[in-house]
Design a protein around this motif. Structure first.
Motif, PDB file in Angstrom:
ATOM      1  N   TYR A  52     -21.134  55.131  57.985  1.00  0.00           N
ATOM      2  CA  TYR A  52     -20.966  54.848  59.394  1.00  0.00           C
ATOM      3  C   TYR A  52     -19.833  55.909  59.551  1.00  0.00           C
ATOM      4  O   TYR A  52     -19.878  56.803  60.619  1.00  0.00           O
ATOM      5  CB  TYR A  52     -20.441  53.665  59.641  1.00  0.00           C
ATOM      6  CG  TYR A  52     -20.103  53.426  60.990  1.00  0.00           C
ATOM      7  CD1 TYR A  52     -21.059  53.480  62.082  1.00  0.00           C
ATOM      8  CD2 TYR A  52     -18.780  53.433  61.588  1.00  0.00           C
ATOM      9  CE1 TYR A  52     -20.927  53.166  63.460  1.00  0.00           C
ATOM     10  CE2 TYR A  52     -18.597  53.149  62.916  1.00  0.00           C
ATOM     11  CZ  TYR A  52     -19.690  52.943  63.794  1.00  0.00           C
ATOM     12  OH  TYR A  52     -19.316  53.155  65.206  1.00  0.00           O
ATOM     13  N   ASP A  57     -24.976  56.847  59.481  1.00  0.00           N
ATOM     14  CA  ASP A  57     -25.563  55.226  59.707  1.00  0.00           C
ATOM     15  C   ASP A  57     -25.085  54.752  61.035  1.00  0.00           C
ATOM     16  O   ASP A  57     -23.782  55.069  61.446  1.00  0.00           O
ATOM     17  CB  ASP A  57     -24.769  54.307  58.469  1.00  0.00           C
ATOM     18  CG  ASP A  57     -24.996  54.560  56.951  1.00  0.00           C
ATOM     19  OD1 ASP A  57     -26.143  55.421  56.955  1.00  0.00           O
ATOM     20  OD2 ASP A  57     -24.285  53.938  56.300  1.00  0.00           O
ATOM     21  N   ASP A  58     -25.796  53.986  61.539  1.00  0.00           N
ATOM     22  CA  ASP A  58     -25.704  53.200  62.908  1.00  0.00           C
ATOM     23  C   ASP A  58     -24.803  51.907  62.582  1.00  0.00           C
ATOM     24  O   ASP A  58     -25.220  51.404  61.560  1.00  0.00           O
ATOM     25  CB  ASP A  58     -26.787  53.330  63.760  1.00  0.00           C
ATOM     26  CG  ASP A  58     -27.958  52.543  63.177  1.00  0.00           C
ATOM     27  OD1 ASP A  58     -27.835  51.477  62.497  1.00  0.00           O
ATOM     28  OD2 ASP A  58     -29.180  52.715  63.290  1.00  0.00           O
ATOM     29  N   PRO A  59     -24.312  51.462  63.759  1.00  0.00           N
ATOM     30  CA  PRO A  59     -23.711  50.009  63.482  1.00  0.00           C
ATOM     31  C   PRO A  59     -24.673  49.059  63.084  1.00  0.00           C
ATOM     32  O   PRO A  59     -24.256  48.012  62.174  1.00  0.00           O
ATOM     33  CB  PRO A  59     -23.365  49.596  64.977  1.00  0.00           C
ATOM     34  CG  PRO A  59     -23.118  51.248  65.528  1.00  0.00           C
ATOM     35  CD  PRO A  59     -24.162  52.149  64.945  1.00  0.00           C
ATOM     36  N   THR A  62     -24.905  48.332  59.472  1.00  0.00           N
ATOM     37  CA  THR A  62     -23.890  47.174  58.631  1.00  0.00           C
ATOM     38  C   THR A  62     -24.129  45.875  58.665  1.00  0.00           C
ATOM     39  O   THR A  62     -23.338  45.081  57.996  1.00  0.00           O
ATOM     40  CB  THR A  62     -22.619  47.663  59.175  1.00  0.00           C
ATOM     41  OG1 THR A  62     -22.622  47.201  60.674  1.00  0.00           O
ATOM     42  CG2 THR A  62     -22.290  49.289  59.225  1.00  0.00           C
ATOM     43  N   LEU A 132     -15.333  47.633  62.161  1.00  0.00           N
ATOM     44  CA  LEU A 132     -16.210  48.401  62.576  1.00  0.00           C
ATOM     45  C   LEU A 132     -15.460  49.142  63.774  1.00  0.00           C
ATOM     46  O   LEU A 132     -15.607  50.511  63.804  1.00  0.00           O
ATOM     47  CB  LEU A 132     -17.340  47.909  63.235  1.00  0.00           C
ATOM     48  CG  LEU A 132     -18.464  48.768  63.841  1.00  0.00           C
ATOM     49  CD1 LEU A 132     -19.051  49.507  62.705  1.00  0.00           C
ATOM     50  CD2 LEU A 132     -19.717  47.875  64.499  1.00  0.00           C
ATOM     51  N   THR A 136     -15.027  53.433  63.955  1.00  0.00           N
ATOM     52  CA  THR A 136     -15.494  54.061  65.248  1.00  0.00           C
ATOM     53  C   THR A 136     -14.275  55.082  65.830  1.00  0.00           C
ATOM     54  O   THR A 136     -14.495  56.288  66.154  1.00  0.00           O
ATOM     55  CB  THR A 136     -15.831  53.209  66.329  1.00  0.00           C
ATOM     56  OG1 THR A 136     -17.044  52.521  65.917  1.00  0.00           O
ATOM     57  CG2 THR A 136     -16.384  53.759  67.725  1.00  0.00           C
TER      58      THR A 136
END
Length: 410
Positions: A52, A57-59, A62, A132, A136
């Motif tokens: 991520y 990787d996208d959220p 996860t 997360l 970000t």
């Protein structure tokens, strides 16, 4: 008519997700409540410093169990409120404004980053990495490149972030005590491999040093070392360890010692209260001591195991700790008992300089830990070597011509 039992799970990480998944898989049909204050279903942490953070990787990747899964399995999911009080005598936990009764309670409250407490800690541009949103913010700060990044700490998080930062084209300096990175985790010999890896990718290592202050007005513009030397910086990432979230348990009088103390079946000192994952200091039957582990596999395996316990199984948790990392072109898996490996001899097999090798930690002619670096499909064999406690000849371990399987007693 019998009253349905209620199990409450407190936590927003992988341990909570695997526990509730296993609980339903075991056939428990009572009420289940999972509570977290993170605003999303329980999710995995490793991608936050790997895929991520790197933007691959996208959220959604996860999150192991979607909201739909919770609905379909009749699990109440609360993502909006923290657990603030626990009354073990009344078998009740306060979640938000509600006192929730439980028959059994799992504390999977995880850990939080250890904070830098020196001057400048509050400046914009000082980052930690656990959630997360943390990842970000850090990805946003790194992705355009050209930033001067200082990493406090040379552990797994620090080095993975360093690799990601270099991948985005930033200047990176790692500041940490000790002679080499990861010395406390894998010892000086293997730590030196990671030192060379990062130096070859342009990271400046300032080992044997410490940041005593972060410089700047509103934003970071540098750090000050204990020697008085100053380094320019646009961004500081604090990766100096984690602290288990034991406050809820401690306020209820549970036994705390580097985490919530449990037996080998995750039972705490309070009746019907269990703990697992990063927060739990679990009695390990092989080591005959308590062990708290903060890696992905521990959350995965303990989550499933405690789910079975909550459903009524009586088990002894004896998994071998395992973790992995990906940095630049290096992929690694490690299995073993850190306390036993700390004073063990290291035996290498393969091309260490080319970063394609195995390393074994040998104590009293027995393998107590093993690592495979860019060598795959051997971890299960390494774990078997460790689990059997087989007596091995270090020279045979070292020789690539000797199949590892041949060292395992039949």
């Amino acid at each position: 008519m019998a009253v349905a039992e209620r199990i409450v799970i407190i936590g927003g990480g992988l341990t909570a997700a695997r526990a509730v998944e296993q609980l339903r898989a075991e056939g428990f049909d009572g009420e289940v409540l999972v509570a977290t204050a993170e605003g999303r279903p329980p999710y995995e942490r490793p991608p936050l410093s790997k895929g991520y953070l790197l933007g691959t990787d996208d959220p959604a990747s996860t999150i192991p169990l979607t909201k739909r899964w919770y609905r379909e399995h009749e699990v109440e999911l609360r993502t909006d409120a923290a657990a603030t009080a626990l009354d073990v005598a009344a078998h009740a936990v306060t979640i938000g404004a509600d006192a929730v009764a439980y028959d059994r309670l799992l504390l999977a409250t995880g850990a939080r980053p250890r904070r830098f407490t020196g001057p400048g800690a509050e400046l914009t541009g000082v980052h930690t990495l656990r959630t997360l949103p943390d990842s970000t913010r850090l990805r946003t700060a790194l992705k355009d490149g050209g930033r001067r990044v200082v990493l406090m700490g040379a552990g797994w998080i620090g080095l993975e972030v360093a690799a990601a930062a270099r991948g985005y084209g930033n200047e990176v300096t790692v500041v940490a005590p000790g002679e080499v990175p990861l010395a406390s985790a894998v010892g000086p010999e293997v730590g030196a491999v990671f030192a060379r890896l990062h130096e070859q990718h342009g990271v400046v290592l300032r080992m044997g040093a410490a940041v005593t202050a972060v410089r700047g007005r509103r934003r970071v513009d540098g750090v000050i070392l204990g020697t008085g030397e100053e380094l320019d910086a646009d961004l500081v990432v604090v990766g100096i360890g984690a602290v288990p979230n034991t406050e809820l348990a401690a306020s209820a009088g549970l036994t705390i010692d580097d985490g919530i103390v449990t037996d080998s079946g995750f039972r705490t000192s309070a009746p019907d209260v269990f703990a697992a994952g990063d927060v739990a200091n679990v009695r390990h039957p092989v080591l005959e001591r308590h062990l708290r582990v903060e890696h992905w596999a521990n959350a995965e395996n303990q989550g499933r195991a405690v789910g079975r316990v909550l459903a009524g199984a009586d088990l002894v948790y004896d998994e071998i700790p395992y973790f992995f990392t990906d940095q630049y072109d290096l992929g690694m898996e490690y299995s073993g008992y850190g306390p036993l490996a700390a004073d063990a001899s290291v035996v290498f097999r393969g091309d260490v300089a080319g970063r394609e090798f195995l390393a074994f930690w040998v104590r009293d002619h027995r393998v107590v830990a093993g690592m495979n670096v860019n060598v795959w499909d051997v971890n299960e064999t390494v774990q078997t070597l460790i689990r059997t406690g087989a007596t091995v000849d270090p020279e045979m371990l070292r020789d690539p011509a000797v199949p590892l399987e041949s060292l395992i007693p039949v």
